[in-house]
Design a protein around this motif. Structure first.
Motif, short mmCIF file in Angstrom:
data_model
loop_
_atom_site.label_atom_id
_atom_site.label_comp_id
_atom_site.label_asym_id
_atom_site.label_seq_id
_atom_site.Cartn_x
_atom_site.Cartn_y
_atom_site.Cartn_z
N THR A 119 29.59 -0.69 10.76
CA THR A 119 30.24 -1.82 10.10
C THR A 119 31.00 -1.36 8.86
N VAL A 120 32.28 -1.70 8.81
CA VAL A 120 33.11 -1.36 7.64
C VAL A 120 33.76 -2.60 7.03
N ASP A 121 33.83 -3.68 7.78
CA ASP A 121 34.44 -4.92 7.30
C ASP A 121 33.32 -5.94 7.09
N TYR A 122 33.16 -6.37 5.83
CA TYR A 122 32.08 -7.29 5.49
C TYR A 122 32.61 -8.68 5.13
N SER A 123 33.77 -9.02 5.63
CA SER A 123 34.38 -10.32 5.32
C SER A 123 33.52 -11.47 5.81
N THR A 124 32.96 -11.35 7.00
CA THR A 124 32.13 -12.43 7.55
C THR A 124 30.88 -12.64 6.72
N GLN A 125 30.18 -11.54 6.41
CA GLN A 125 28.93 -11.64 5.64
C GLN A 125 29.18 -12.16 4.23
N THR A 151 31.86 -13.92 3.09
CA THR A 151 32.35 -15.29 3.11
C THR A 151 31.19 -16.28 3.25
N ALA A 152 30.26 -15.95 4.13
CA ALA A 152 29.07 -16.81 4.30
C ALA A 152 28.26 -16.86 3.01
N TYR A 196 36.02 -11.89 -1.50
CA TYR A 196 35.49 -13.02 -0.72
C TYR A 196 34.60 -13.92 -1.56
N GLY A 197 34.88 -13.98 -2.87
CA GLY A 197 34.21 -14.95 -3.72
C GLY A 197 32.84 -14.59 -4.21
N CYS A 198 32.46 -13.31 -4.14
CA CYS A 198 31.12 -12.91 -4.56
C CYS A 198 31.14 -11.98 -5.77
N GLY A 199 32.27 -11.89 -6.45
CA GLY A 199 32.43 -10.93 -7.53
C GLY A 199 31.55 -11.19 -8.74
N ASP A 200 31.15 -12.45 -8.95
CA ASP A 200 30.35 -12.78 -10.12
C ASP A 200 28.84 -12.74 -9.84
N MET A 201 28.46 -12.45 -8.62
CA MET A 201 27.04 -12.44 -8.28
C MET A 201 26.39 -11.13 -8.72
#
Length: 377
Positions: free
Chosen positions: A214-220, A222-223, A251-256
């Motif tokens: 796995t190299v693309d984590y867009s699905t994980q 984004t969820a 994918y919106g997780c930068g602040d986590m």
């Protein structure tokens, strides 16, 4: 008369030859009276997607052996490393284990990187009463599995619990769980899930991926971004962890907050966008003079920085060597195992004793700060 004298002389020669042969045979079996090198086996992945990880372990073991030989060896006998490439597969690992047990010059083994490979080997070593120490295999399934198996690596059950406690201390109530779909990732994830349930931390989403593929984590990701998670805990190895960290902001997780299991505690992690990320580990480069000396010796010998598993492999080899030194009389598989089972040893990662196969040394927590691992706990 001459014929009788000749018969007596021939009988004496034959008897002497038989006695000498018996002594030589006994010496090779026990390892006590032979001048041959004492061999240690090492089974790691030296080809394939995790070859670099396996090689760093072998490099560390070779360094420990080189240093021991330079200091006089074991009662004047040199040490020798016999390596096997298990390719990261249980089938190859089992084949190497059978080869090692059939070689009576191999008196101990340092193995293996993958938990699945170690599980394939442990019964083979146990039946042959060949002592084995693993610097990396972390699955809880290995706890108490054999009187001839030990590990300087932590138990995933302890690591998962430690991660849950850390998130609770940080005030995290909702977390996203990522894990690689293999023995290591699943074992750590299950331990973490159990601890979160105990502490009242909600796992709002669980995402899996395939190690080495796995190299693309867009699905994980984004969820995760829409899940309400305050933090991400990743159970896996360094390359995949680095890619997750690199892609999270897209994918919106930068602040986590991001917490990585000990599979990420390696210099390679610093090549990714991991500033501020928390990482579990066992090895603090600054915690002792012994640790500092190891880092410098390793860098001088191989030209690169040792990571968590290199340090653990080095300690595993040192424990085997120390056990050999402590043997009274014959140095055998059994006598080495006896000494390991009761050992108390100060390594570069900390102080080791073993209970039910597991090391009792404590887990550590680091944070990536200015491209370095800063110890925070």
């Amino acid at each position: 008369m001459k014929r009788d004298l000749m018969k007596k002389l021939m009988s004496m020669v034959i008897a002497s030859t038989i006695i000498a042969g018996c002594l030589t045979g006994c010496g090779s079996t026990s390892g006590a009276t032979s001048d041959d090198p004492i061999s240690i086996g090492a089974s790691f992945p030296l080809t394939g997607s995790i070859a670099a990880d396996g090689q760093t372990c072998v490099d560390a073991i070779n360094l420990a052996i080189k240093q021991a030989n330079e200091a006089g060896g074991i009662n004047g006998r040199t040490l020798k490393l016999e390596t096997g490439d298990d390719e990261g597969t249980p089938t190859s690992a089992a084949s190497i284990a059978n080869k090692f047990v059939d070689d009576d010059k191999i008196l101990a083994v340092v193995s293996s990187y993958n938990s699945s490979c170690m599980l394939a080997q442990v019964d083979i070593y146990s039946e042959a009463e060949l002592p084995c120490i693993s610097p990396v295999a972390t699955t809880p399934a290995l706890t108490g599995v054999s009187d001839f198996f030990y590990r300087t690596a932590p138990n995933d059950a302890d690591c998962g619990s430690y991660a849950g406690d850390f998130l609770k201390e940080k005030g995290i109530s909702k977390v996203a769980l990522f894990y690689e779909n293999d023995d290591y990732g699943l074992g750590l994830a299950e331990a973490f899930e159990a601890k979160c349930a105990e502490l009242g931390i909600e796992i709002v989403t669980t995402q899996t991926y395939v190690y080495g593929e796995t190299v693309d984590y867009s699905t994980q990701l984004t969820a995760t971004s829409g899940s309400g998670a305050e933090a991400i805990f990743v159970c896996g190895c360094v390359t995949e962890m680095g890619l997750i960290c690199d892609q999270r902001s897209d994918y919106g997780c930068g602040d986590m907050m991001v917490l990585l299991g000990n599979g990420g505690y390696a210099p390679a992690l610093l090549d990714y966008n991991t500033e501020g990320v928390y990482v579990q580990g066992e090895f603090d480069r600054e915690q002792s003079e012994k640790a500092k000396e190891f880092v410098e010796a390793f860098k001088t010998e191989y030209g690169y920085e040792p990571g968590n598993w290199a340090a653990s492999a080095y300690d595993s080899a040192l424990i085997v060597i120390e056990a050999m030194k402590e043997c009274d009389g014959d140095i055998t598989r059994a006598s080495i195992n006896e000494k390991i089972s009761g050992i108390s040893f100060p390594g570069v990662c900390g102080n080791y004793t073993f209970v039910n196969c597991n090391s009792t040394k404590e887990e550590l927590m680091f944070q990536v700060t200015d491209k370095k691992f800063a110890l925070i706990k």
